[in-house]
Motif scaffolding. Structure first.
Motif, PDB file in Angstrom:
ATOM      1  N   TRP A  50       0.848  -1.192   0.000  1.00 27.11           N
ATOM      2  CA  TRP A  50       0.000   0.000   0.000  1.00 27.11           C
ATOM      3  C   TRP A  50       0.883   1.241   0.000  1.00 27.11           C
ATOM      4  O   TRP A  50       1.780   1.377   0.828  1.00 27.11           O
ATOM      5  CB  TRP A  50      -0.890  -0.035   1.242  1.00 27.11           C
ATOM      6  CG  TRP A  50      -1.751   1.175   1.441  1.00 27.11           C
ATOM      7  CD1 TRP A  50      -2.832   1.539   0.711  1.00 27.11           C
ATOM      8  CD2 TRP A  50      -1.593   2.173   2.455  1.00 27.11           C
ATOM      9  NE1 TRP A  50      -3.365   2.699   1.193  1.00 27.11           N
ATOM     10  CE2 TRP A  50      -2.626   3.119   2.262  1.00 27.11           C
ATOM     11  CE3 TRP A  50      -0.693   2.372   3.498  1.00 27.11           C
ATOM     12  CZ2 TRP A  50      -2.783   4.227   3.076  1.00 27.11           C
ATOM     13  CZ3 TRP A  50      -0.840   3.488   4.309  1.00 27.11           C
ATOM     14  CH2 TRP A  50      -1.882   4.401   4.094  1.00 27.11           C
ATOM     15  N   CYS A  55      -2.883   7.028  -2.000  1.00 28.07           N
ATOM     16  CA  CYS A  55      -4.211   6.644  -1.505  1.00 28.07           C
ATOM     17  C   CYS A  55      -5.120   7.855  -1.350  1.00 28.07           C
ATOM     18  O   CYS A  55      -4.708   8.899  -0.842  1.00 28.07           O
ATOM     19  CB  CYS A  55      -4.055   5.938  -0.163  1.00 28.07           C
ATOM     20  SG  CYS A  55      -5.623   5.425   0.545  1.00 28.07           S
ATOM     21  N   ILE A  56      -6.356   7.732  -1.817  1.00 25.11           N
ATOM     22  CA  ILE A  56      -7.323   8.819  -1.615  1.00 25.11           C
ATOM     23  C   ILE A  56      -8.360   8.444  -0.554  1.00 25.11           C
ATOM     24  O   ILE A  56      -9.395   9.090  -0.411  1.00 25.11           O
ATOM     25  CB  ILE A  56      -8.020   9.219  -2.935  1.00 25.11           C
ATOM     26  CG1 ILE A  56      -8.736   8.020  -3.559  1.00 25.11           C
ATOM     27  CG2 ILE A  56      -7.015   9.806  -3.930  1.00 25.11           C
ATOM     28  CD1 ILE A  56      -9.704   8.416  -4.670  1.00 25.11           C
ATOM     29  N   HIS A  57      -8.096   7.374   0.160  1.00 30.82           N
ATOM     30  CA  HIS A  57      -8.900   6.993   1.329  1.00 30.82           C
ATOM     31  C   HIS A  57     -10.371   6.794   0.996  1.00 30.82           C
ATOM     32  O   HIS A  57     -11.241   7.199   1.747  1.00 30.82           O
ATOM     33  CB  HIS A  57      -8.737   8.042   2.451  1.00 30.82           C
ATOM     34  CG  HIS A  57      -7.299   8.346   2.727  1.00 30.82           C
ATOM     35  ND1 HIS A  57      -6.464   7.443   3.346  1.00 30.82           N
ATOM     36  CD2 HIS A  57      -6.526   9.416   2.427  1.00 30.82           C
ATOM     37  CE1 HIS A  57      -5.234   7.958   3.433  1.00 30.82           C
ATOM     38  NE2 HIS A  57      -5.250   9.149   2.869  1.00 30.82           N
ATOM     39  N   CYS A  58     -10.619   6.163  -0.134  1.00 24.08           N
ATOM     40  CA  CYS A  58     -12.016   5.971  -0.537  1.00 24.08           C
ATOM     41  C   CYS A  58     -12.637   4.753   0.159  1.00 24.08           C
ATOM     42  O   CYS A  58     -13.853   4.626   0.211  1.00 24.08           O
ATOM     43  CB  CYS A  58     -12.102   5.801  -2.045  1.00 24.08           C
ATOM     44  SG  CYS A  58     -11.243   4.330  -2.639  1.00 24.08           S
ATOM     45  N   GLY A  59     -11.803   3.840   0.644  1.00 26.05           N
ATOM     46  CA  GLY A  59     -12.325   2.679   1.357  1.00 26.05           C
ATOM     47  C   GLY A  59     -12.840   1.567   0.475  1.00 26.05           C
ATOM     48  O   GLY A  59     -13.304   0.538   0.978  1.00 26.05           O
ATOM     49  N   CYS A  61     -11.299  -0.604  -1.246  1.00 30.07           N
ATOM     50  CA  CYS A  61     -10.542  -1.845  -1.060  1.00 30.07           C
ATOM     51  C   CYS A  61     -11.081  -2.645   0.116  1.00 30.07           C
ATOM     52  O   CYS A  61     -11.231  -3.861   0.048  1.00 30.07           O
ATOM     53  CB  CYS A  61      -9.058  -1.544  -0.892  1.00 30.07           C
ATOM     54  SG  CYS A  61      -8.713  -0.343   0.411  1.00 30.07           S
ATOM     55  N   CYS A  96      -8.857  -0.629  -6.714  1.00 28.57           N
ATOM     56  CA  CYS A  96      -8.294   0.606  -6.152  1.00 28.57           C
ATOM     57  C   CYS A  96      -8.131   1.631  -7.274  1.00 28.57           C
ATOM     58  O   CYS A  96      -7.401   1.408  -8.227  1.00 28.57           O
ATOM     59  CB  CYS A  96      -6.948   0.333  -5.496  1.00 28.57           C
ATOM     60  SG  CYS A  96      -6.071   1.854  -5.052  1.00 28.57           S
ATOM     61  N   SER A  98      -6.698   4.506  -7.432  1.00 28.61           N
ATOM     62  CA  SER A  98      -5.524   5.378  -7.504  1.00 28.61           C
ATOM     63  C   SER A  98      -4.227   4.598  -7.611  1.00 28.61           C
ATOM     64  O   SER A  98      -3.160   5.189  -7.529  1.00 28.61           O
ATOM     65  CB  SER A  98      -5.478   6.262  -6.263  1.00 28.61           C
ATOM     66  OG  SER A  98      -5.228   5.448  -5.143  1.00 28.61           O
ATOM     67  N   ALA A 100      -2.992   2.827  -5.416  1.00 26.70           N
ATOM     68  CA  ALA A 100      -2.285   2.835  -4.129  1.00 26.70           C
ATOM     69  C   ALA A 100      -2.002   1.415  -3.665  1.00 26.70           C
ATOM     70  O   ALA A 100      -1.066   1.172  -2.919  1.00 26.70           O
ATOM     71  CB  ALA A 100      -3.110   3.567  -3.083  1.00 26.70           C
ATOM     72  N   LEU A 101      -2.836   0.487  -4.077  1.00 24.98           N
ATOM     73  CA  LEU A 101      -2.585  -0.913  -3.759  1.00 24.98           C
ATOM     74  C   LEU A 101      -1.970  -1.593  -4.977  1.00 24.98           C
ATOM     75  O   LEU A 101      -2.438  -1.413  -6.107  1.00 24.98           O
ATOM     76  CB  LEU A 101      -3.885  -1.624  -3.384  1.00 24.98           C
ATOM     77  CG  LEU A 101      -4.416  -1.292  -1.986  1.00 24.98           C
ATOM     78  CD1 LEU A 101      -5.830  -1.820  -1.831  1.00 24.98           C
ATOM     79  CD2 LEU A 101      -3.497  -1.856  -0.908  1.00 24.98           C
TER      80      LEU A 101
HETATM   81  S1  SF4 Z   1      -9.060   1.593  -2.653  1.00 21.08           S
HETATM   82 FE1  SF4 Z   1      -7.038   2.458  -2.940  1.00 21.08          FE
HETATM   83  S2  SF4 Z   1      -7.346   4.630  -2.750  1.00 21.08           S
HETATM   84 FE2  SF4 Z   1      -9.163   3.676  -1.888  1.00 21.08          FE
HETATM   85  S3  SF4 Z   1      -8.682   3.491   0.290  1.00 21.08           S
HETATM   86 FE3  SF4 Z   1      -8.086   1.602  -0.670  1.00 21.08          FE
HETATM   87  S4  SF4 Z   1      -5.923   1.913  -1.109  1.00 21.08           S
HETATM   88 FE4  SF4 Z   1      -6.762   3.908  -0.736  1.00 21.08          FE
END
Ligand code: SF4
Ligand code: SF4
Lengths: 304, 789
Positions: A50, A55-59, A61, A96, A98, A100-101
């Motif tokens: 990660w 990460c845009i913290h969208c949740g 994932c 994900c 962005s 980020a993962l």
């Molecule tokens: S899906 Fe990607 S961008 Fe969204 S919270 Fe999870 S890691 Fe972050």
């Protein structure tokens, strides 16, 4: 088809041999150098990772993971991965938005990855460059490495392998016919340090190195200058004494400057960086000094 | 490395040049109306005479009357104003913008100029009232203003308020014959063909004016020699040279450089146009240089000093643009484009000692001008590549690199004869031209393909203000397949091309009516033979270049639509359409998907690159169906100079994840900054998929490298190898910025310390601290290729 696990392909690599090169990084390494530049290359297994800055913290994932392997840590909403639960099915990576993962490696066939490498043939041709297999320890996956090298060689691409030769003799035999240049890392002259710091015996490594020379392989020994570890006068003198004695042809030596950039990676992987915080790159004068130490022991060809 | 290269590589800087450079940069830039006063007077005196005669007489009067100045220590003399880097108000082009902006010129965000207080009432009471309604700009506005406004969101028609530049005159001829020799040619042609339209009369007037101008400098130098004992000898030398040039062509190297400079000063005084190119100077100056070296009258250090003296001169003429113009072409580029290297007619390497002296001069001076361009080809020698690489590594963004293997075939494709194509050179920033015989009419218009795509997605509605601005062929929601969307896009493009061409035609014709250029016509082949002014089709080649903007955003946007909306069906068309209408407000997740879940141009992904290529090809093919007013072809340019910033300001959010009003991709065929993350080799391979033959008017690729790479001989060799691969990949152009982000941040914080820092903006170099903030940020944002870890 032969598959292998890699963690990166770096095009326009400038420091992994001659000319312009593409460096293929294979996962897995038997040594555990505390300053390793590619910590993601040590484990042969693929892990989810990660990248907080993306990460845009969208949740999303957290909600797509069918195994409940992901959770969010309030209040920064950092993503926590429970590696005991994760089975690498990749659903979160897929969703994900962005990137980020991601996985810190991938399985590929030798044909596919060789095709990717061959894309830069125009650049290899004009620069007498080619492909370099690195890692990790590329010879931990000998048949995959051999197949990639074979295809590249067959297509007229110069091949190099960056290795610690800390592998069984059979791994070396698997690739030796397809390698134009071995870049052999040798770090410690003192067997105790070798064992204690790298976690591996010095003896088999030296035997493999001598074996390569006896097979007339082209070998360049590379010494990474690590402050407080390898970059000491004693160590370099010890290495020089050994290299001078090598037969039938004394290999050339390349000194690699310390690269503090890796510190960022350690932070990313949540590991602590073993080198003093303020240690920077060595100055050209310091590098010359180290080169002189080697030359004085009788090493004939030292490049910096 | 050749022996002479080694020798040139070790030449030191000259103190004289350093001092002159410092003085030049310290001098305040003023708006100058001296020439405008003269032109206005002559126009008042010549009411009723033909335009070419009025133009010729006003130029001749300016050459006779403009205040002139020589600075002690100068080796090459002459300027079009008495101050250096002055912004010349040129009434025939257009001054309505000056009327609006005169008071704000000292304080505007980009390209500031001081204004002499006495000029303000003169401008308001005399100049403006006389010219209002008579200028090129006024005539263009009256005739096509309304139609141009209707298509302005997609097409920006250019060359509406100043004479056309982007021309490489026949310098070789000027040096061979001198003004006196050309005057004889004119008289002979007039005697033979008659002069019913008084074309030859006009040309002769300007040549006589040019000779007088040179003579004035001869006289001034002599007077100054008496008052400046320290410089007496060299001032007498200069005087002798200037006087001699009034009657005979130059014989020596120093004379040739001085003659060349007089030519360019006079061209600028006639046209006040952006960019007249000296072209392949290392080729046509070689006989003068070689002779002087052989007879021992010249050595390398002296030759370098003379060249650097000329290089300083190239920086003394800048271009006054309107506030909006300065946003498109920030940093007053004037485009003295000098090409070096390349090949001879027989395909052998043409590089010579002058090529390397030019590179050394660039390294020493690090000034924005000349715009130094190195031509490379398959057989370019290693030493030329390595020295180019080393100088690029110094960071001034020059030389920029052109590739014969791509350019020559591209020019052949638009009807340039083989005997001219190999001798091509560069005008302006990156525009391709033949030497001495072409009016290429670069930058006739800019065509914003990205805006055309926006209108295709919205049913012709402008996302920024909701106005109806294009064809309504449906919206993204109605197109059932990617192919249907593409078909609508094609129609939208064709619609605007059809509206654009007649307007370009009209502008071209009005130039021929208002800003005929008799002096320029004397140094463009065929004009004298035909007895026709260059603006009316007198040149041997008559092209028109139109820029297609911007393939990278087109490729990325279409790739995102294809992948996410049509192939994977992960994003609903209506959701995406609403998101771009709302500028992604509250739609960051979707925007991130667009950014990360679809492949991007610049990463060696064939099908994405092919989307860029496909639309450039369509555009170029359509253009080729038209011919311009002077009987030549329209062709395509893939360069935006700094226009990607204002062009982007005119475009709403795009499906590649770009926010509304943010810049488009820089350069012309560069990737969108930050989206090419597979390294420079992947970028070059992607770029090579846009067939360079389509961009026969010129292409522009920016790359940014970290200075680390250039610190060792080996690094420089590797960079040279990359240039070789670039040649093989048949990409027309590439240029490099070499600096770290920290360097630039420091320059923003302490501009006074970094006055000297030059960066590559587009096809030209400018002082970083003189650029507006948004452009500075954009340059920092471009992807940097770091030294490998
Ligand atoms: S899906 Fe990607 S961008 Fe969204 S919270 Fe999870 S890691 Fe972050
Ligand atoms: S890879 Fe699969 S199991 Fe692992 S965290 Fe992602 S979704 Fe869950």
């Amino acid at each position: 088809m032969i598959f292998g696990t890699i963690f990166d392909v770096k095009r326009f690599a400038l420091h992994d041999g001659d000319g312009l090169r593409t460096t293929l990084f294979l996962k897995g390494c038997p040594l555990h150098c505390p300053w390793c530049q590619n910590p993601e290359g040590i484990s042969p297994k693929i892990h989810l990772c990660w990248t907080p800055s993306r990460c845009i913290h969208c949740g999303i994932c957290v909600s797509v993971c069918p195994l409940g392997a992901l959770s969010r840590k309030e209040p920064q909403l950092d993503i926590r991965i429970d590696f005991r639960k994760c089975d690498n099915n990749g659903l979160c990576v897929e969703e994900c938005p962005s990137a980020a993962l991601s996985f810190d490696g991938r399985r590929v066939s030798a044909e596919e990855i060789a095709g990717e490498i061959l894309r830069d043939r125009d650049f290899f041709d004009v620069s007498e460059g080619g492909v370099t297999l690195s890692g990790g320890e590329p010879l931990m996956q000998p048949s995959f490495a051999a197949e990639v090298l074979r295809i590249c060689r067959e297509n007229g691409v110069h091949t190099a392998v960056e290795t610690t030769v800390s592998v069984p003799r059979s791994a070396i035999d698997a690739v030796i016919d397809y390698v134009d240049l071995f870049l052999v890392d040798h770090k410690f002259a003192d067997p105790e340090s070798h064992k204690n710091i790298l976690g591996a015996d010095r003896k088999p490594i030296r035997r493999n190195l001598e074996y390569l020379l006896s097979r007339d392989a082209r070998v360049r020994i590379r010494i990474a200058l690590i402050p407080e570890y390898t970059a000491t006068e004693d160590n370099l003198r010890g290495l020089g004494d050994y290299i001078r004695s090598l037969e039938p042809v004394q290999p050339s030596v390349e000194l690699l400057n310390f690269n503090p950039m890796a510190e960022n990676k350690y932070r990313l992987f949540g590991q602590s960086w073993p080198i003093s915080r303020d240690a920077g790159r060595f100055s050209p004068e310091e590098i010359d000094y180290f080169a002189d130490v080697l030359r004085k022991t009788g090493v004939e060809r030292v490049a910096t | 490395m050749r022996e002479y290269v080694r020798e040139i590589e070790s030449l030191p800087k000259s103190h004289r040049i350093e001092r002159l450079k410092k003085d030049m940069l310290a001098e305040t830039r003023y708006v100058s109306m001296d020439q405008a006063r003269i032109i206005t007077r002559v126009y008042r005196e010549t009411e009723g005479e033909p335009v070419n005669i009025r133009r010729a007489k006003s130029l001749a009067a300016a050459l006779r009357e403009m205040p002139i100045r020589i600075d002690p220590g100068e080796l090459i003399v002459g300027n079009r104003t008495s101050g250096v880097r002055a912004g010349v108000v040129f009434p025939e082009g257009g001054i309505s913008w000056v009327n609006k902006e005169l008071e704000t010129l000292p304080s505007r965000p980009q390209d500031r100029f001081e204004v002499h207080s006495e000029d303000i009432p003169y401008f308001r009471n005399e100049l403006f009232p006389y010219w209002n309604g008579k200028t090129l700009e006024d005539a263009v506005n009256a005739e096509i203003g309304e139609q141009a406004a209707l298509i302005a969101r997609v097409v920006k028609i250019n060359q509406k308020d100043h004479a056309q530049g982007h021309i490489c005159p026949n310098v070789e001829k000027w040096l061979r014959m001198g003004p006196a020799g050309i005057l004889e040619e004119i008289r002979a042609a007039a005697a033979k063909n008659g002069d019913s339209n008084r074309f030859f009369e006009g040309v002769a007037l300007t040549l006589e004016g040019a000779m007088n101008f040179m003579g004035r400098y001869g006289k001034l130098a002599l007077e100054m020699a008496r008052e400046n004992p320290n410089f007496a000898d060299e001032l007498r030398d200069i005087s002798r040279i200037c006087s001699a040039l009034t009657t005979r062509p130059p014989e020596h190297f120093h004379e040739a450089l001085q003659a060349l400079w007089f030519l360019f000063v006079t061209l600028h005084m006639e046209s006040n146009a952006s960019s007249f190119s000296p072209g392949r100077m290392d080729q046509y100056l070689m006989p003068y240089f070689g002779r002087d070296i052989a007879r021992g009258a010249l050595d390398f250090p002296r030759a370098l000093e003379l060249i650097e003296a000329l290089w300083l001169k190239f920086n003394q003429i800048v271009y006054l643009r309107s506030t909006s113009g300065a946003r498109y072409f920030a940093g007053f580029p004037i485009g003295f484009n000098v090409a070096l290297g390349g090949q001879n007619a027989d395909g052998s390497d043409a590089s010579n000692p002058l090529s390397f002296l030019f590179l050394k001069a660039q390294e020493h001076l690090e000034l924005p001008q000349p715009n130094l361009s190195a031509r490379l080809f398959e057989h370019s020698p290693e030493d030329l590549l390595n020295v180019c690489s080393r100088v690029i590594g110094c960071g001034s963004g020059m030389p920029q690199i052109f590739n014969d293997e791509a350019v020559i075939p591209a020019l052949r494709g638009v009807g340039i004869a083989e005997s001219d194509a190999w001798n091509y050179t560069i005008v302006g920033c990156v525009e391709l031209t033949t030497s001495g015989n072409s009016l290429g009419w670069s930058d006739a218009a800019m065509f914003n393909l990205v805006k055309a795509l926006e209108l295709t997605l919205t049913g012709g509605i402008d996302l920024l203000d909701g106005s109806k601005s294009g064809l309504n062929l449906g919206t993204l929601e109605n197109y059932g397949s990617f192919e249907e969307l593409e078909e609508a896009f094609r129609k939208q493009i064709d619609h605007f091309i059809n509206l654009m061409i007649p307007l370009c035609h009209a502008v071209d014709r009005i130039h021929g009516e208002i800003v005929q250029s008799p002096f320029l016509s004397s140094v463009i082949d065929n004009c004298i033979d035909a007895g026709v002014d260059v603006t009316n089709g007198g040149a041997q080649y008559n092209l028109s270049g139109i820029q297609a903007i911007q393939p990278a955003n087109i490729a990325d946007s279409l790739a995102a639509l294809k992948t996410l909306v049509y192939d994977d069906r992960k994003v609903e068309a209506s959701v995406l359409l609403n998101a771009i209408r709302d500028n992604f407000e509250g739609q960051e997740i979707l925007r991130q998907r667009l950014l990360n879940k679809a492949a991007k141009y610049g990463n060696d992904v064939e099908w994405v690159d092919e989307l860029g290529h496909k639309w450039v090809r369509h555009f170029a093919k359509r253009l080729k169906e038209f011919s311009n007013r002077r009987g030549g072809p329209y062709h395509t340019g893939l360069y935006t100079v700094s226009a990607h910033v204002p062009m982007g300001q005119n475009v709403g959010a795009t499906p590649d994840g770009r926010h509304a009003r943010t810049p488009l991709a820089d350069g012309g065929i560069s990737a969108v900054y930050g989206r090419d993350n597979s390294g420079p080799t992947a970028l070059l391979r992607s770029v090579s998929r846009i067939d360079s033959a389509l961009g026969s008017n010129g292409t522009l690729l920016n790359m940014k490298f970290s200075p680390q790479l250039f610190k060792t001989e080996e690094g420089i060799r590797k960079f040279s190898a990359m240039l070789r691969a670039f040649v093989r990949l048949k990409i027309s152009h590439v240029q490099f910025n070499v600096f770290t982000e920290e360097d630039l941040r420091a320059a923003i914080e302490q501009p006074e310390k970094f006055r000297n820092l030059t960066v590559r903006v587009a096809g030209y170099t400018a002082y970083f601290t003189e650029l507006a903030g948004d452009l500075q940020e954009e340059i920092i944002a471009r992807t940097t290729y770091l030294e490998a870890l």
